[in-house]
Design a protein around this motif. Sequence first.
Motif, PDB file in Angstrom:
ATOM      1  N   PRO B   6      -6.930 -10.325   3.316  1.00 18.77           N
ATOM      2  CA  PRO B   6      -7.507 -10.150   1.987  1.00 18.77           C
ATOM      3  C   PRO B   6      -7.498 -11.485   1.237  1.00 18.77           C
ATOM      4  N   ALA B  27     -16.051  -6.114  -1.040  1.00 22.92           N
ATOM      5  CA  ALA B  27     -15.201  -6.286  -2.225  1.00 22.92           C
ATOM      6  C   ALA B  27     -14.022  -5.315  -2.277  1.00 22.92           C
ATOM      7  N   PRO B  28     -14.244  -3.998  -2.062  1.00 22.71           N
ATOM      8  CA  PRO B  28     -13.080  -3.098  -2.131  1.00 22.71           C
ATOM      9  C   PRO B  28     -12.024  -3.422  -1.074  1.00 22.71           C
ATOM     10  N   LEU B  29     -12.409  -4.105  -0.015  1.00 21.28           N
ATOM     11  CA  LEU B  29     -11.442  -4.492   1.018  1.00 21.28           C
ATOM     12  C   LEU B  29     -10.766  -5.825   0.674  1.00 21.28           C
ATOM     13  N   GLY B  30     -11.053  -6.340  -0.506  1.00 16.73           N
ATOM     14  CA  GLY B  30     -10.373  -7.558  -0.952  1.00 16.73           C
ATOM     15  C   GLY B  30     -10.960  -8.820  -0.367  1.00 16.73           C
ATOM     16  N   LEU B  31     -12.154  -8.719   0.226  1.00 13.03           N
ATOM     17  CA  LEU B  31     -12.796  -9.890   0.829  1.00 13.03           C
ATOM     18  C   LEU B  31     -13.884 -10.440  -0.086  1.00 13.03           C
ATOM     19  N   ARG B  32     -14.003 -11.738  -0.114  1.00 14.86           N
ATOM     20  CA  ARG B  32     -15.072 -12.394  -0.863  1.00 14.86           C
ATOM     21  C   ARG B  32     -16.262 -12.606   0.061  1.00 14.86           C
TER      22      ARG B  32
END
Lengths: 362, 362
Positions: B6, B27-32
């Motif tokens: 993440p 985004a919900p997985l914390g990835l940009r």
Amino acid sequence: MTRLSPGDTIGILGGGQLARMLALAAAPLGLRCHIYAPEGDNPAFQVAAAHTVAAYEDAAALARFAGAVQAITYEFENVPAAAAAQLAALAPLRPGATALAVTQDRLTEKRFIHAEGLATAPFVPVESLADLRAGLDRLGVPAILKTRRFGYDGKGQVLIGSAAEAEAAFAAIGAAPAILEGMVRFSRELSVLIARGLDGETACFAICENEHRHHILHRTTAPARIQPALVTDAERLAARLATALDYVGVLAVELFLAHADHGEAELVVNELAPRVHNSGHWTIEACHSSQFEQHIRAVAGWPLGNPAMRCASASMINLIGDEVSQWPALLAEPGAALHLYGKAETRPGRKMGHVTRLQNGH
Amino acid sequence: MTRLSPGDTIGILGGGQLARMLALAAAPLGLRCHIYAPEGDNPAFQVAAAHTVAAYEDAAALARFAGAVQAITYEFENVPAAAAAQLAALAPLRPGATALAVTQDRLTEKRFIHAEGLATAPFVPVESLADLRAGLDRLGVPAILKTRRFGYDGKGQVLIGSAAEAEAAFAAIGAAPAILEGMVRFSRELSVLIARGLDGETACFAICENEHRHHILHRTTAPARIQPALVTDAERLAARLATALDYVGVLAVELFLAHADHGEAELVVNELAPRVHNSGHWTIEACHSSQFEQHIRAVAGWPLGNPAMRCASASMINLIGDEVSQWPALLAEPGAALHLYGKAETRPGRKMGHVTRLQNGH
């Protein structure tokens, strides 16, 4: 009565996870988001079309921001009144100035709720140590002393266990204007997330049940295990408050399910949040339209979506501080919907993400 | 075997609606996400943490991009081979160079499918008008002449109704290297969306059924109304292709449900797309993990999510060109999930959005 069109931009004050999830809900509807937030870790910037880094007191930056958007909303209730007034004069501010004024001040909020004929914890205003002593005399102990402004997640609050603690408690909140609240005996903490559109239409999500740890929301489950009659009461009460505030957007109404001495259940309003709310995060997976989509629809002046649940029940658990290190297991858990907020730094007590689980859905 | 964490960034080549929906799922997985696209209307920029505007031939810009991300994927299969090779040397490119090389060339793709023992339309390579004439002789008419490269949504294709049209048809595709395909008699067009993880795990979404209009996908419904035995066949076939390509990500396998002369149903592979696909958009609402989430999970080197449906059936209809002007009615339709792509200009034939409807779900 501005209604937005696809391609228009919604301005959002605040750059945290609520703004982030609002922006993620706005995009499928063809709306852009412009985030306005002071210097800091603003994870909403990662998913927004534009952002402004400036203080909420920067009138020139606020004016430029208002000029670049077609409607303005916010992810937190402590928007300075001067900023709100300036912005509201330049673009539709939704929810409006009344909602902000009422919910920024615990005393004003309690008086507003009473004026609508609804129950709150017993309370007395506190301007001085003498007020506090008199209040403790009247309400008894234990009681909770809360600053009128800028409290959240248990901040700006002191639990007073005996009258002898009055002086220390008043000092602990910085002798700020405050409110002393008597304790409510309750069996459950509930919340109602209600959306109200520009045309006055309202739509409630299923009532949910909240469990706090260290004053921070730990778990929400929906629907709450309460009598159908109480569901109706809670929905009516929320609609009454939203309508009285001429509200546009999602309003969170936190309730206690209290029990009077004779045992009858009663809904007592704890507090209002004029925004999407942590206790509504389960709606992303569990409902046709999430709280974020409903808020965006309302702010855009569009018809509300369908808040009905798509599963029998849902539970949401916050990932606070180091709990976020569970992400690999949660990613691998079938049926767990992981949400990470993209925050740069993990700190104790910081909301880093959440996980939602659905039961008995397809 | 890089696995992301993440906070890491996925680079995406292409700035259209597929990249946009990938970014919304990341985004919900914390990835940009960092989008790389040439000058133009790039609606994915509106929801991504970063973007680069540069040509796919700009080696310096590609190098900077690769240095800013932890893995790279793409929303279209026509990534120039030189760019793919350069990027793959600098960061994990998922799906990899083999998937691109095979699917960029219709002839290579058909040969690959045959080599896996699967059926395709009959075909002959066409390098010259003489090849084309010989091919028409062999396959008969009607037949379809397609450029080997850069075709999509019916572009670079000519239907040939009689041998006399050969010269005009070859001129119409610019005398480019081509493939002549015999017609397949089919009763349905199907697609299989399959995800394959870095560890070789595969997971299929429900087989879906597609209806085209003017060579553009009009409607997808899922699950397809086909025999259970064919579902198993389709899933096996997709897994075989994904494994042979050492694929990482979501692969779309377009199929014809063909009927041999003796009436037996047969699955014929039409084409492959090494990416998320228009016929998988219904998975956003209908499945626990959407095709976009599955692709992001695979590209990140993470375990795949659950592709199971949360409703009995789903249908997706594209909003092409002016059809997007239906948005107010779709917004107000209970149960219709509207997706608008944020494109600046509406043009005939342009995919502007889609709407998904679920049936018999909660």
